[in-house]
Write a protein that holds these residues in place. Structure first.
Motif: not given
Length: 326
Positions: A88-89, A85-86, A76
């Motif tokens: 926050t996610k 990829l954010s 990640d």
């Protein structure tokens, strides 16, 4: 401090530190370089953490560690760096950072007023305790910033903001600081707050207040009629709900809330407005006005003809939202 003062203290502190840091070779300039060597994120905005003014998770007591949410997966982390990829996610886990807040001592500041200008000035700054002066439990006890408003010992420190501080504070549109009280023997003071406009004062008995309000409102309604402000006129037509020796309550007619007899199809369309209301509390000598802003403005104009502004200045002239966002 309170939620009004805390953002001002942090905002001005950041401003002073930033100004001094820009001076090449100054102590703060050198100190910031040392902080950046430890971690590139050590700017003054993080040194003086915004938690001190927002406190969504509470302030850490002395000797308490800090916990943070960090991205757990290396995969990640790679995707976040690539932008696929954010942050926050991404899945996060809470970890202890291993850097507790440690007490190192107490510094006492003493201030006085300049007899010529009336401005506050620092007259003393000295260490009065070091880390060994108290035990850990005592430091934790002194570290709490929460106070019980109902306690007899609850009292805010008196303070006044001088021009050197006010020059740094952003004001709300159309507002400016001004000076008053030149005859108080202390050189006057700068006004930083004003009364809430929806609250007025009145010393009349309730029945006399109701009569005066009705007469003044009738004159205002006639003016709205002449100006063809018919929609606004409709929303300031009302009646007295209750008039006793203790209080008087006036409320605009329910028919002013919307144009339809049945409001069912208007829900969620911002076309239903609450009626304007005036409440006069005799014991307090205060009038509270509530309702849509344009109707409230009309009622405030009516009240100004026979009432006085509130005597409790609670609204800051400076822009707290801009200060808190820094």
């Amino acid at each position: 401090v309170d939620p009004d003062r805390a953002p001002v203290i942090r905002y001005v502190t950041l401003g002073v530190f930033a100004k001094e840091t820009m001076r090449t070779g100054s102590y703060l300039n050198q100190l910031q370089q040392e902080l950046f060597k430890l971690d590139k994120s050590n700017n003054w905005e993080l040194v003086f953490d915004s938690t001190t003014i927002n406190a969504r998770n509470g302030l850490r007591l002395p000797y308490s560690d800090k916990a943070s949410m960090v991205v757990d997966s290396e995969e990640d982390k790679r995707k976040i760096k690539e932008g696929t990829l954010s942050k926050t996610k991404a899945f996060k886990k809470r970890v202890r950072e291993g850097r507790p807040s440690v007490a190192i001592g107490k510094i006492r500041y003493e201030f006085d007023k300049d007899p010529e200008t009336g401005e506050s000035r620092l007259i003393s700054c000295r260490w009065v305790a070091d880390a060994s002066s108290y035990g850990i439990a005592e430091w934790i006890g002194m570290g709490t910033c929460r106070r019980d408003p109902s306690s007899a010992n609850y009292e805010l420190t008196p303070w006044q903001l001088g021009p050197e501080v006010l020059d740094m504070l952003p004001t709300k549109p159309g507002e400016q600081f001004y000076r008053e009280g030149f005859d108080d023997g202390e050189g006057g003071h700068w006004v930083t707050h004003k009364p809430f406009p929806h609250i007025r004062r009145c010393e009349l008995p309730t029945h006399e207040f109701a009569r005066s309000f009705t007469e003044a409102l009738s004159d205002e309604q006639s003016q709205l009629q002449d100006d063809q402000e018919l929609d606004l006129l409709k929303r300031v037509v009302g009646s007295w709900i209750s008039v006793t020796d203790r209080q008087a309550i006036w409320r605009a007619a329910a028919g002013s809330q919307c144009e339809a007899k049945s409001p069912d199809w208007l829900w969620g369309q911002r076309r239903i407005r609450r009626p304007a209301e005036v409440v006069f509390l005799k014991r307090k000598g205060k009038i509270v006005v509530d309702g849509p802003q344009d109707a409230v403005d009309v009622i405030i104009r009516v009240l100004k003809t026979f009432t006085k502004p509130d005597d409790n200045a609670v609204m800051p002239i400076y822009d707290v939202n801009k200060i808190s966002a820094s």
